[in-house]
Design a protein around this motif. Structure first.
Motif, short mmCIF file in Angstrom:
data_model
loop_
_atom_site.label_atom_id
_atom_site.label_comp_id
_atom_site.label_asym_id
_atom_site.label_seq_id
_atom_site.Cartn_x
_atom_site.Cartn_y
_atom_site.Cartn_z
N ASP A 2 9.23 -6.51 62.64
CA ASP A 2 9.07 -7.36 61.46
C ASP A 2 9.38 -6.60 60.17
OD1 ASP A 2 8.58 -9.68 60.10
OD2 ASP A 2 6.40 -9.52 60.17
N VAL A 3 10.55 -5.99 60.14
CA VAL A 3 10.94 -5.17 58.98
C VAL A 3 11.05 -6.02 57.71
CG1 VAL A 3 13.42 -5.41 59.39
CG2 VAL A 3 12.52 -3.36 58.23
N GLN A 4 11.32 -7.32 57.87
CA GLN A 4 11.42 -8.17 56.67
C GLN A 4 10.10 -8.17 55.90
OE1 GLN A 4 12.39 -9.00 59.73
NE2 GLN A 4 14.37 -10.04 59.72
N SER A 5 8.99 -8.37 56.61
CA SER A 5 7.68 -8.39 55.95
C SER A 5 7.28 -7.01 55.44
CB SER A 5 6.61 -8.90 56.92
OG SER A 5 6.89 -10.23 57.32
N ALA A 6 7.73 -5.97 56.15
CA ALA A 6 7.36 -4.60 55.78
C ALA A 6 8.11 -4.11 54.55
CB ALA A 6 7.62 -3.66 56.96
N THR A 7 9.20 -4.79 54.19
CA THR A 7 10.02 -4.37 53.05
C THR A 7 9.52 -5.09 51.80
OG1 THR A 7 11.90 -4.05 54.54
CG2 THR A 7 12.36 -4.12 52.19
N SER A 8 8.66 -4.44 51.06
CA SER A 8 8.04 -5.06 49.87
C SER A 8 8.91 -4.87 48.63
CB SER A 8 6.68 -4.42 49.61
OG SER A 8 6.84 -3.06 49.22
N LYS A 9 8.59 -5.61 47.58
CA LYS A 9 9.32 -5.47 46.31
C LYS A 9 9.14 -4.08 45.73
CE LYS A 9 9.32 -10.33 44.86
NZ LYS A 9 8.88 -11.29 43.81
N ARG A 10 7.94 -3.53 45.87
CA ARG A 10 7.70 -2.19 45.33
C ARG A 10 8.56 -1.16 46.07
NH1 ARG A 10 2.76 1.88 45.95
NH2 ARG A 10 3.46 3.40 44.42
N LEU A 11 8.66 -1.29 47.37
CA LEU A 11 9.49 -0.37 48.15
C LEU A 11 10.95 -0.49 47.72
CD1 LEU A 11 9.90 1.60 50.60
CD2 LEU A 11 10.29 -0.45 51.98
#
Length: 334
Positions: free
Chosen positions: A94-103
């Motif tokens: 679930d890399v989509q959810s793990a990729t946050s705006k801050r990251l």
């Protein structure tokens, strides 16, 4: 008494160790991360000096659990780094959810400062959504290739196990981290040291960026029949616009009836059925990994109408495309 450990003499050793920064995303793949770190550790050991250094960070600086449920304590939050540091984002489920705006903002800032930024396993998605792979060659785990190609047409996606394009690095996951690190070690300090590291890892077949991820068709299906392999390869390369069995048969110099018998004998299904399963498998990947509408998923997999797609999907997976996507979304939230 244990034998004396062999070391590799280097002609030139830099005064400063090259630093790698591993960024762990939630549910990252442990194998990709550990294979990379172990390769660097062994390089230091075989050279008998500190050629490489590394640190582990994450968003928030707290513990991060990998996809196997093991928790890792990191060294810090997403801090400002030195320009010469090599940043490797470690992705997984679930890399989509793990990729946050801050990251994403942090990655873009570090990239603007000239840092090399890479993505291990599914983290190529994180680089792509940040715009860091536009116009670049890249790779990602084969299971994510369909959705990645649909979402990022501006990226030159390959099936290689790893890709180094300037200051951007991507790997397909799994043991590809070892191959990437062996290439970096060889470029930095020579083939002898890279070979010594491979020996320590009991890694006797070093792959390059010319090697592809998946096993050959004959190995995958457990059948070594050249004409059958060629037909399956053609099917896999023509999902959006399926080729009729008669045309497939002509391409390999067979009659349609001979092709039918070949598939029945070796795969216990008709060519049409096998082709349908390939298309539905791609459709399932797109439903679970992208935000594409069900209609667009149907078109991308060679179905002329959503109703026909839904009927075939239900027959194979015992659920509708809409329910499949809803169930996946519910599991991701839990």
């Amino acid at each position: 008494m244990l034998p004396k450990r062999q070391t590799v003499d280097l002609d030139h050793v830099p005064s400063k160790a090259r630093k790698f920064v591993f960024v762990l995303l939630p549910e990252f793949t442990m194998l990709c991360f550990s294979a990379a770190v172990e390769s660097l550790r062994i390089a230091n050991r075989m050279a008998n000096r500190q050629l490489y250094d590394w640190t582990i960070i994450s968003e928030g600086g707290g513990e991060v659990s990998c996809s196997a449920g093991v928790a890792f304590r990191v060294d810090s939050d997403l801090v400002e780094l030195n320009r010469d540091d090599v940043i490797l984002i470690c992705g997984g489920l679930d890399v989509q959810s793990a990729t946050s705006k801050r990251l994403l903002n942090w990655m873009r800032r570090e990239a603007r400062r000239g840092s090399t930024v890479g993505g291990l396993c599914t983290a190529a998605y994180s680089l792509a959504i940040a715009g860091l792979l536009d116009g670049k060659r890249a790779t990602i785990h084969w299971e994510n290739q369909d959705s990645f190609a649909e979402e990022f047409p501006e990226v030159d996606l390959t099936k290689s196990i790893f890709v180094v394009d300037g200051n951007r690095i991507t790997t397909a996951g799994g043991t590809a981290s070892v191959d990437l690190m062996l290439k970096i070690i060889a470029d930095d300090h020579g083939e002898e040291l890279a070979g010594a590291v491979a020996d320590q890892l009991i890694y006797n077949s070093i792959r390059t960026d010319q090697d592809t991820q998946r096993l050959s068709v004959p190995t995958r299906i457990g059948v070594r029949h050249p004409k059958l392999s060629r037909v399956i390869q053609m099917m896999e390369q023509n999902i959006e616009e399926p080729i009729s069995p008669s045309i497939l048969a002509q391409h390999v110099g067979m009659s349609t009836r001979q092709l039918e018998r070949l598939f029945r004998r070796y795969l216990n299904r008709s060519p049409k059925r096998y082709y349908m399963e390939l298309r539905l498998q791609k459709a399932r990947n797109l439903l679970m990994q992208t935000d594409m509408s069900v209609i667009n998923v149907a078109l991308a997999c060679g179905f002329a109408s959503p109703s026909h797609f839904s009927k075939c999907y239900r027959a194979h997976y015992e659920t509708t495309p809409y329910r499949e996507r809803g169930a996946h979304a519910s599991r991701a939230v839990e």
